[in-house]
Design a protein around this motif. Sequence first.
Motif, PDB file in Angstrom:
ATOM      1  N   GLN A  66      22.048  -4.272 -18.452  1.00  0.00           N
ATOM      2  CA  GLN A  66      20.878  -4.976 -17.946  1.00  0.00           C
ATOM      3  C   GLN A  66      19.755  -4.986 -18.970  1.00  0.00           C
ATOM      4  OE1 GLN A  66      20.753  -6.734 -14.964  1.00  0.00           O
ATOM      5  NE2 GLN A  66      18.925  -7.511 -16.003  1.00  0.00           N
ATOM      6  N   SER A  67      19.626  -3.891 -19.723  1.00  0.00           N
ATOM      7  CA  SER A  67      18.572  -3.843 -20.746  1.00  0.00           C
ATOM      8  C   SER A  67      18.818  -4.886 -21.832  1.00  0.00           C
ATOM      9  CB  SER A  67      18.490  -2.440 -21.367  1.00  0.00           C
ATOM     10  OG  SER A  67      19.582  -2.181 -22.230  1.00  0.00           O
ATOM     11  N   VAL A  68      20.093  -5.111 -22.176  1.00  0.00           N
ATOM     12  CA  VAL A  68      20.424  -6.129 -23.172  1.00  0.00           C
ATOM     13  C   VAL A  68      20.208  -7.520 -22.588  1.00  0.00           C
ATOM     14  CG1 VAL A  68      22.220  -7.079 -24.665  1.00  0.00           C
ATOM     15  CG2 VAL A  68      22.073  -4.607 -24.320  1.00  0.00           C
ATOM     16  N   LEU A  69      20.598  -7.711 -21.328  1.00  0.00           N
ATOM     17  CA  LEU A  69      20.387  -8.999 -20.676  1.00  0.00           C
ATOM     18  C   LEU A  69      18.898  -9.318 -20.581  1.00  0.00           C
ATOM     19  CD1 LEU A  69      23.038  -8.788 -17.796  1.00  0.00           C
ATOM     20  CD2 LEU A  69      23.139 -10.226 -19.838  1.00  0.00           C
ATOM     21  N   ASP A  70      18.077  -8.309 -20.327  1.00  0.00           N
ATOM     22  CA  ASP A  70      16.624  -8.505 -20.272  1.00  0.00           C
ATOM     23  C   ASP A  70      16.094  -8.951 -21.640  1.00  0.00           C
ATOM     24  OD1 ASP A  70      16.603  -7.762 -17.633  1.00  0.00           O
ATOM     25  OD2 ASP A  70      15.938  -5.710 -18.012  1.00  0.00           O
ATOM     26  N   PHE A  71      16.636  -8.342 -22.707  1.00  0.00           N
ATOM     27  CA  PHE A  71      16.252  -8.736 -24.067  1.00  0.00           C
ATOM     28  C   PHE A  71      16.618 -10.198 -24.322  1.00  0.00           C
ATOM     29  CE2 PHE A  71      17.963  -9.517 -28.321  1.00  0.00           C
ATOM     30  CZ  PHE A  71      16.834  -9.317 -29.105  1.00  0.00           C
ATOM     31  N   GLN A  72      17.833 -10.578 -23.936  1.00  0.00           N
ATOM     32  CA  GLN A  72      18.289 -11.945 -24.146  1.00  0.00           C
ATOM     33  C   GLN A  72      17.437 -12.944 -23.359  1.00  0.00           C
ATOM     34  OE1 GLN A  72      22.431 -11.894 -23.058  1.00  0.00           O
ATOM     35  NE2 GLN A  72      23.063 -10.709 -24.861  1.00  0.00           N
ATOM     36  N   GLN A  73      17.118 -12.588 -22.131  1.00  0.00           N
ATOM     37  CA  GLN A  73      16.292 -13.471 -21.302  1.00  0.00           C
ATOM     38  C   GLN A  73      14.898 -13.638 -21.902  1.00  0.00           C
ATOM     39  OE1 GLN A  73      15.859 -12.218 -17.218  1.00  0.00           O
ATOM     40  NE2 GLN A  73      14.461 -13.863 -16.710  1.00  0.00           N
ATOM     41  N   HIS A  74      14.321 -12.539 -22.358  1.00  0.00           N
ATOM     42  CA  HIS A  74      12.991 -12.593 -22.975  1.00  0.00           C
ATOM     43  C   HIS A  74      13.002 -13.482 -24.220  1.00  0.00           C
ATOM     44  CE1 HIS A  74       9.019 -11.234 -24.254  1.00  0.00           C
ATOM     45  NE2 HIS A  74       9.528 -11.080 -25.460  1.00  0.00           N
ATOM     46  N   LEU A  75      14.059 -13.356 -25.031  1.00  0.00           N
ATOM     47  CA  LEU A  75      14.165 -14.162 -26.247  1.00  0.00           C
ATOM     48  C   LEU A  75      14.280 -15.649 -25.903  1.00  0.00           C
ATOM     49  CD1 LEU A  75      14.325 -13.674 -29.355  1.00  0.00           C
ATOM     50  CD2 LEU A  75      16.806 -13.849 -29.141  1.00  0.00           C
ATOM     51  N   ASN A  76      15.095 -15.954 -24.897  1.00  0.00           N
ATOM     52  CA  ASN A  76      15.252 -17.350 -24.492  1.00  0.00           C
ATOM     53  C   ASN A  76      13.949 -17.929 -23.945  1.00  0.00           C
ATOM     54  OD1 ASN A  76      17.960 -17.708 -25.197  1.00  0.00           O
ATOM     55  ND2 ASN A  76      18.704 -16.921 -23.242  1.00  0.00           N
ATOM     56  N   GLU A  77      13.226 -17.134 -23.164  1.00  0.00           N
ATOM     57  CA  GLU A  77      11.952 -17.604 -22.606  1.00  0.00           C
ATOM     58  C   GLU A  77      10.933 -17.849 -23.712  1.00  0.00           C
ATOM     59  OE1 GLU A  77      10.884 -14.603 -19.812  1.00  0.00           O
ATOM     60  OE2 GLU A  77      12.231 -15.357 -18.239  1.00  0.00           O
ATOM     61  N   GLU A  78      10.957 -16.999 -24.732  1.00  0.00           N
ATOM     62  CA  GLU A  78      10.047 -17.181 -25.867  1.00  0.00           C
ATOM     63  C   GLU A  78      10.329 -18.504 -26.574  1.00  0.00           C
ATOM     64  OE1 GLU A  78       9.621 -15.349 -30.321  1.00  0.00           O
ATOM     65  OE2 GLU A  78       9.925 -13.914 -28.688  1.00  0.00           O
ATOM     66  N   TYR A  79      11.608 -18.812 -26.751  1.00  0.00           N
ATOM     67  CA  TYR A  79      11.972 -20.036 -27.469  1.00  0.00           C
ATOM     68  C   TYR A  79      11.765 -21.289 -26.623  1.00  0.00           C
ATOM     69  CZ  TYR A  79      13.721 -17.833 -31.690  1.00  0.00           C
ATOM     70  OH  TYR A  79      13.812 -17.153 -32.885  1.00  0.00           O
ATOM     71  N   LYS A  80      11.712 -21.138 -25.315  1.00  0.00           N
ATOM     72  CA  LYS A  80      11.442 -22.283 -24.437  1.00  0.00           C
ATOM     73  C   LYS A  80       9.945 -22.546 -24.303  1.00  0.00           C
ATOM     74  CE  LYS A  80      15.619 -21.638 -21.610  1.00  0.00           C
ATOM     75  NZ  LYS A  80      16.130 -21.258 -20.272  1.00  0.00           N
ATOM     76  N   ASN A  81       9.138 -21.572 -24.688  1.00  0.00           N
ATOM     77  CA  ASN A  81       7.690 -21.694 -24.584  1.00  0.00           C
ATOM     78  C   ASN A  81       7.140 -22.437 -25.805  1.00  0.00           C
ATOM     79  OD1 ASN A  81       4.915 -21.358 -24.488  1.00  0.00           O
ATOM     80  ND2 ASN A  81       5.004 -19.218 -23.872  1.00  0.00           N
ATOM     81  N   ASP A  96      14.042 -30.313 -30.970  1.00  0.00           N
ATOM     82  CA  ASP A  96      14.978 -29.237 -30.638  1.00  0.00           C
ATOM     83  C   ASP A  96      14.541 -28.487 -29.381  1.00  0.00           C
ATOM     84  OD1 ASP A  96      16.645 -29.778 -32.766  1.00  0.00           O
ATOM     85  OD2 ASP A  96      15.602 -28.422 -34.133  1.00  0.00           O
ATOM     86  N   LEU A  97      13.234 -28.413 -29.162  1.00  0.00           N
ATOM     87  CA  LEU A  97      12.730 -27.704 -27.988  1.00  0.00           C
ATOM     88  C   LEU A  97      13.186 -28.385 -26.699  1.00  0.00           C
ATOM     89  CD1 LEU A  97      10.973 -25.366 -27.007  1.00  0.00           C
ATOM     90  CD2 LEU A  97       8.991 -26.884 -27.127  1.00  0.00           C
ATOM     91  N   LYS A  98      13.220 -29.702 -26.706  1.00  0.00           N
ATOM     92  CA  LYS A  98      13.656 -30.435 -25.519  1.00  0.00           C
ATOM     93  C   LYS A  98      15.124 -30.183 -25.208  1.00  0.00           C
ATOM     94  CE  LYS A  98      10.341 -34.264 -25.871  1.00  0.00           C
ATOM     95  NZ  LYS A  98      10.187 -35.734 -26.066  1.00  0.00           N
ATOM     96  N   ARG A  99      15.930 -29.964 -26.253  1.00  0.00           N
ATOM     97  CA  ARG A  99      17.377 -29.777 -26.074  1.00  0.00           C
ATOM     98  C   ARG A  99      17.773 -28.323 -25.859  1.00  0.00           C
ATOM     99  NH1 ARG A  99      20.069 -32.743 -31.120  1.00  0.00           N
ATOM    100  NH2 ARG A  99      18.658 -31.300 -32.168  1.00  0.00           N
ATOM    101  N   PHE A 100      16.844 -27.415 -26.145  1.00  0.00           N
ATOM    102  CA  PHE A 100      17.190 -25.990 -26.115  1.00  0.00           C
ATOM    103  C   PHE A 100      17.413 -25.495 -24.682  1.00  0.00           C
ATOM    104  CE2 PHE A 100      15.912 -21.468 -25.946  1.00  0.00           C
ATOM    105  CZ  PHE A 100      16.832 -20.935 -26.832  1.00  0.00           C
ATOM    106  N   LYS A 101      18.594 -24.923 -24.435  1.00  0.00           N
ATOM    107  CA  LYS A 101      18.938 -24.354 -23.133  1.00  0.00           C
ATOM    108  C   LYS A 101      19.003 -22.830 -23.172  1.00  0.00           C
ATOM    109  CE  LYS A 101      19.440 -28.478 -21.435  1.00  0.00           C
ATOM    110  NZ  LYS A 101      18.416 -29.034 -20.511  1.00  0.00           N
ATOM    111  N   GLY A 102      19.242 -22.293 -24.342  1.00  0.00           N
ATOM    112  CA  GLY A 102      19.368 -20.846 -24.480  1.00  0.00           C
ATOM    113  C   GLY A 102      20.247 -20.502 -25.664  1.00  0.00           C
ATOM    114  N   HIS A 103      20.109 -19.274 -26.156  1.00  0.00           N
ATOM    115  CA  HIS A 103      20.916 -18.829 -27.289  1.00  0.00           C
ATOM    116  C   HIS A 103      22.331 -18.481 -26.862  1.00  0.00           C
ATOM    117  CE1 HIS A 103      16.810 -18.004 -28.938  1.00  0.00           C
ATOM    118  NE2 HIS A 103      17.387 -18.397 -30.047  1.00  0.00           N
ATOM    119  N   ASP A 104      23.207 -18.473 -27.832  1.00  0.00           N
ATOM    120  CA  ASP A 104      24.578 -18.028 -27.628  1.00  0.00           C
ATOM    121  C   ASP A 104      24.692 -16.604 -28.175  1.00  0.00           C
ATOM    122  OD1 ASP A 104      27.220 -18.004 -26.961  1.00  0.00           O
ATOM    123  OD2 ASP A 104      27.897 -19.245 -28.633  1.00  0.00           O
ATOM    124  N   PHE A 105      25.170 -15.697 -27.348  1.00  0.00           N
ATOM    125  CA  PHE A 105      25.272 -14.296 -27.734  1.00  0.00           C
ATOM    126  C   PHE A 105      26.728 -13.826 -27.688  1.00  0.00           C
ATOM    127  CE2 PHE A 105      21.040 -14.787 -25.892  1.00  0.00           C
ATOM    128  CZ  PHE A 105      20.232 -14.143 -26.804  1.00  0.00           C
TER     129      PHE A 105
END
Length: 209
Positions: free
Chosen positions: A37-52, A62-71
């Motif tokens: 869960q701690s890693v998933l929280d990190f991934q979610q935070h990173l994705n939210e940062e890139y969507k902001n 690229d921001l319009k197309r960005f859905k999330g990183h691949d891990f």
Amino acid sequence: MDSLELVLQQSYYHDKKRLTLLIILQLCIANAQSYNQSVLDFQQHLNEEYKNPDESPLDKKDLKRFKGHDFFPINEKYRVVAKFTKIMNPTPFLMKTTTSRLSMYEVYGVANFELDGKEYQLNVYQNHKLRETEEYKNYLFLPFTDLTNGDQTYGGGRFIDLEIPEEETIVIDFNKAYNPYCAYNSNYSCPIPPKENDLDIHITAGIKK
């Protein structure tokens, strides 16, 4: 002690042992779930940062197309506890970047760890400018390259954020490795991992290409 009492006693110890093993197993499962869960929280935070749009390094297209990183799948073996040796009186140096800009760093310490039966060593750096700020005074920087670069991961290597440890060990979690901004936008100037931090192993953890 008669035979019946002996059987009852043996049964008691057997059940007690089984219960102890069950509790240990449950604790291990709980710890694994908590770590994941701690890693998933990190991934979610990173994705939210890139969507902001106020924080993202992505351009508008690229921001319009960005859905999330691949891990890579979370793998706890890539969370290593390394022996940490602080460097006394380190010599400051200018770390190269992807542009002509140079940043002042020093090797704050050296991390030694084992992975898949082999010993590895990485330098951990401190940025002179950041350490003057209250927010980042304990911040340490770990840039590295490995055998996945250019294939499964960004060719310029990846970064991990750390903090100054209180003990003589430091946790390096490759599951939380992320890409420099330059992987998304060439307008950014990013540190280039020094050759000393090139790992002769495939680190299939953290963010992908």
